[in-house]
Design a protein around this motif. Sequence first.
Motif, PDB file in Angstrom:
ATOM      1  N   ILE A 191       0.717  -1.268   0.002  1.00  0.00           N
ATOM      2  CA  ILE A 191       0.146   0.061  -0.064  1.00  0.00           C
ATOM      3  C   ILE A 191       0.941   1.161   0.159  1.00  0.00           C
ATOM      4  O   ILE A 191       1.693   1.338   0.772  1.00  0.00           O
ATOM      5  N   GLU A 192       0.638   2.020  -0.956  1.00  0.00           N
ATOM      6  CA  GLU A 192       1.486   3.388  -1.276  1.00  0.00           C
ATOM      7  C   GLU A 192       0.689   4.484  -1.265  1.00  0.00           C
ATOM      8  O   GLU A 192      -0.220   4.572  -2.200  1.00  0.00           O
ATOM      9  N   LEU A 193       0.715   5.489  -0.382  1.00  0.00           N
ATOM     10  CA  LEU A 193       0.195   6.648  -0.683  1.00  0.00           C
ATOM     11  C   LEU A 193       0.660   7.599  -1.783  1.00  0.00           C
ATOM     12  O   LEU A 193       1.475   7.820  -2.010  1.00  0.00           O
ATOM     13  N   LEU A 194      -0.498   7.848  -2.804  1.00  0.00           N
ATOM     14  CA  LEU A 194      -0.281   8.615  -4.010  1.00  0.00           C
ATOM     15  C   LEU A 194      -0.169  10.287  -3.865  1.00  0.00           C
ATOM     16  O   LEU A 194       0.564  10.840  -4.357  1.00  0.00           O
ATOM     17  N   ASP A 195      -1.318  10.408  -3.134  1.00  0.00           N
ATOM     18  CA  ASP A 195      -1.643  11.962  -3.029  1.00  0.00           C
ATOM     19  C   ASP A 195      -2.780  11.880  -1.745  1.00  0.00           C
ATOM     20  O   ASP A 195      -3.366  11.032  -1.702  1.00  0.00           O
ATOM     21  N   HIS A 196      -2.830  13.195  -1.320  1.00  0.00           N
ATOM     22  CA  HIS A 196      -4.032  13.543  -0.460  1.00  0.00           C
ATOM     23  C   HIS A 196      -4.588  14.959  -0.572  1.00  0.00           C
ATOM     24  O   HIS A 196      -3.596  15.439  -0.870  1.00  0.00           O
ATOM     25  N   ARG A 197      -5.632  15.247  -0.163  1.00  0.00           N
ATOM     26  CA  ARG A 197      -6.110  16.496  -0.194  1.00  0.00           C
ATOM     27  C   ARG A 197      -7.261  16.853   0.624  1.00  0.00           C
ATOM     28  O   ARG A 197      -8.064  15.814   0.971  1.00  0.00           O
ATOM     29  N   ASP A 198      -7.772  18.043   1.026  1.00  0.00           N
ATOM     30  CA  ASP A 198      -9.083  18.229   1.572  1.00  0.00           C
ATOM     31  C   ASP A 198      -9.943  18.749   0.698  1.00  0.00           C
ATOM     32  O   ASP A 198      -9.968  19.743  -0.098  1.00  0.00           O
ATOM     33  N   ASP A 199     -10.980  18.003   0.325  1.00  0.00           N
ATOM     34  CA  ASP A 199     -12.051  18.126  -0.439  1.00  0.00           C
ATOM     35  C   ASP A 199     -13.266  18.863   0.013  1.00  0.00           C
ATOM     36  O   ASP A 199     -13.643  18.543   1.242  1.00  0.00           O
ATOM     37  N   GLU A 200     -13.865  19.785  -0.599  1.00  0.00           N
ATOM     38  CA  GLU A 200     -14.904  20.493   0.021  1.00  0.00           C
ATOM     39  C   GLU A 200     -16.298  19.799   0.453  1.00  0.00           C
ATOM     40  O   GLU A 200     -16.918  20.166   1.279  1.00  0.00           O
ATOM     41  N   LEU A 201     -16.417  18.600  -0.481  1.00  0.00           N
ATOM     42  CA  LEU A 201     -17.554  18.041  -0.221  1.00  0.00           C
ATOM     43  C   LEU A 201     -17.149  16.973   0.660  1.00  0.00           C
ATOM     44  O   LEU A 201     -18.160  16.213   1.496  1.00  0.00           O
ATOM     45  N   LEU A 202     -16.088  16.082   0.438  1.00  0.00           N
ATOM     46  CA  LEU A 202     -15.743  14.784   0.908  1.00  0.00           C
ATOM     47  C   LEU A 202     -14.857  14.720   2.251  1.00  0.00           C
ATOM     48  O   LEU A 202     -14.627  13.974   2.900  1.00  0.00           O
ATOM     49  N   GLY A 203     -14.283  16.027   2.407  1.00  0.00           N
ATOM     50  CA  GLY A 203     -13.310  16.186   3.592  1.00  0.00           C
ATOM     51  C   GLY A 203     -12.030  15.668   3.103  1.00  0.00           C
ATOM     52  O   GLY A 203     -11.535  15.610   1.787  1.00  0.00           O
ATOM     53  N   PRO A 204     -10.951  15.289   3.957  1.00  0.00           N
ATOM     54  CA  PRO A 204      -9.739  14.846   3.842  1.00  0.00           C
ATOM     55  C   PRO A 204      -9.787  13.458   2.946  1.00  0.00           C
ATOM     56  O   PRO A 204     -10.563  12.560   3.517  1.00  0.00           O
ATOM     57  N   ILE A 205      -9.314  13.250   1.666  1.00  0.00           N
ATOM     58  CA  ILE A 205      -9.359  11.947   0.895  1.00  0.00           C
ATOM     59  C   ILE A 205      -7.857  11.735   0.610  1.00  0.00           C
ATOM     60  O   ILE A 205      -7.046  12.721   0.459  1.00  0.00           O
ATOM     61  N   ALA A 206      -7.712  10.650   0.268  1.00  0.00           N
ATOM     62  CA  ALA A 206      -6.275   9.912  -0.137  1.00  0.00           C
ATOM     63  C   ALA A 206      -6.630   9.220  -1.358  1.00  0.00           C
ATOM     64  O   ALA A 206      -7.567   8.340  -1.331  1.00  0.00           O
ATOM     65  N   ARG A 207      -5.493   8.930  -1.986  1.00  0.00           N
ATOM     66  CA  ARG A 207      -5.636   8.110  -3.308  1.00  0.00           C
ATOM     67  C   ARG A 207      -4.275   7.187  -3.171  1.00  0.00           C
ATOM     68  O   ARG A 207      -3.284   7.688  -2.644  1.00  0.00           O
ATOM     69  N   TYR A 208      -4.393   5.854  -3.230  1.00  0.00           N
ATOM     70  CA  TYR A 208      -3.454   4.936  -3.083  1.00  0.00           C
ATOM     71  C   TYR A 208      -3.111   4.113  -4.047  1.00  0.00           C
ATOM     72  O   TYR A 208      -4.263   3.772  -4.836  1.00  0.00           O
ATOM     73  N   ARG A 209      -2.166   3.607  -4.178  1.00  0.00           N
ATOM     74  CA  ARG A 209      -1.616   2.402  -5.141  1.00  0.00           C
ATOM     75  C   ARG A 209      -1.410   1.078  -4.214  1.00  0.00           C
ATOM     76  O   ARG A 209      -0.736   1.117  -3.211  1.00  0.00           O
ATOM     77  N   LEU A 210      -2.175   0.046  -4.886  1.00  0.00           N
ATOM     78  CA  LEU A 210      -2.266  -1.249  -4.304  1.00  0.00           C
ATOM     79  C   LEU A 210      -1.598  -2.293  -4.928  1.00  0.00           C
ATOM     80  O   LEU A 210      -2.103  -2.332  -6.138  1.00  0.00           O
ATOM     81  N   THR A 211      -0.648  -3.004  -4.356  1.00  0.00           N
ATOM     82  CA  THR A 211       0.024  -3.977  -4.995  1.00  0.00           C
ATOM     83  C   THR A 211      -0.373  -5.268  -4.316  1.00  0.00           C
ATOM     84  O   THR A 211       0.188  -5.756  -3.506  1.00  0.00           O
TER      85      THR A 211
END
Length: 315
Positions: free
Chosen positions: A213-233
């Motif tokens: 599991i590798e974190l690719l990016d994260h951000r604070d979205d105005e609708l969803l709040g803090p979200i993250a995008r992961y790469r999974l192997t």
Amino acid sequence: MRPPASLPPRFGLDPARMRLPVSDEWPTIRDHLVGRVPLSAAEIDAMFAAGRFHDADGPLAVDAPYVSGGSVWFHRDLPDEAPVPFTVDVAHRDDDVLVADKPHFLATIPRGRHIRETALVRLRDEHGLPDLSPAHRLDRVTAGLVLFVVRRERRGAYQNLFRDRRVDKTYTAVTRYDPGLPTTTTVRSRIVKERGIVTAQEIPGEPNAATGIELLDHRDDELLGPIARYRLTPYTGRTHQLRLHLASLGVPILGDPFYPTVRDVPLDDFRTPLQLLAATLGWPDPDSGERRVVHSRRTLQAWEDPAGWLVGPVP
């Protein structure tokens, strides 16, 4: 034994084959079917009259004599299905394989309540490939790449690549963001899936599942709040492995109807799809060893268009 030429595939589906027991109990095939098939005698007679029962030589008459140890082919009546209003794209095609870029909500193969609305049946029908077969599968709610074998004689070679773990796969997923989690980790656990239960579970014991599991990016979205995008192997291929492992970290995949709790989602509800994508697929040619890598053209909507993901429609 292949179906008779007189009974071609229907909607991309081969006819069902019924083996006749080695016996002299029944004078005709019809007599055997009346006691075996869950249909009335009148319905079976109507199927004979319509030429729906075949043997290797063609349609069978209602008085066709019983053939001990023989075979009968016929097309089953299909259940009503909710149409899945998204296309299954082709990401790669050669003489041996077709790599489909599957949308969310489309099952890989016919099973249960999903027959015509499956990637296999659609691809067979749309591309005229009656022998097409999957070398592996994706969950109905997961989008992305699935490798199908075009030619019957090549199935074993490609299925062996998956069996021997010579195929590289990566996924992307969108979850809530937890700053306390490491940016890179490997989750190992023991996963079991009992027949008849929709979810898998992690239990104590020797691990049989591992996911990078590798974190690719994260951000604070105005609708969803803090979200993250992961790469999974996935280093192993247990049922629902990726979904379970992220849920065990406290960041279940957005839109997951099973983890951490089961939600009843109607089959025709195509809103808020599971934010999991089979993003890359790489394999060696079974003969030459040449490496091939295919990338999905799909994206995860909760990351690209959170407002659209929350209200639909799904792209």
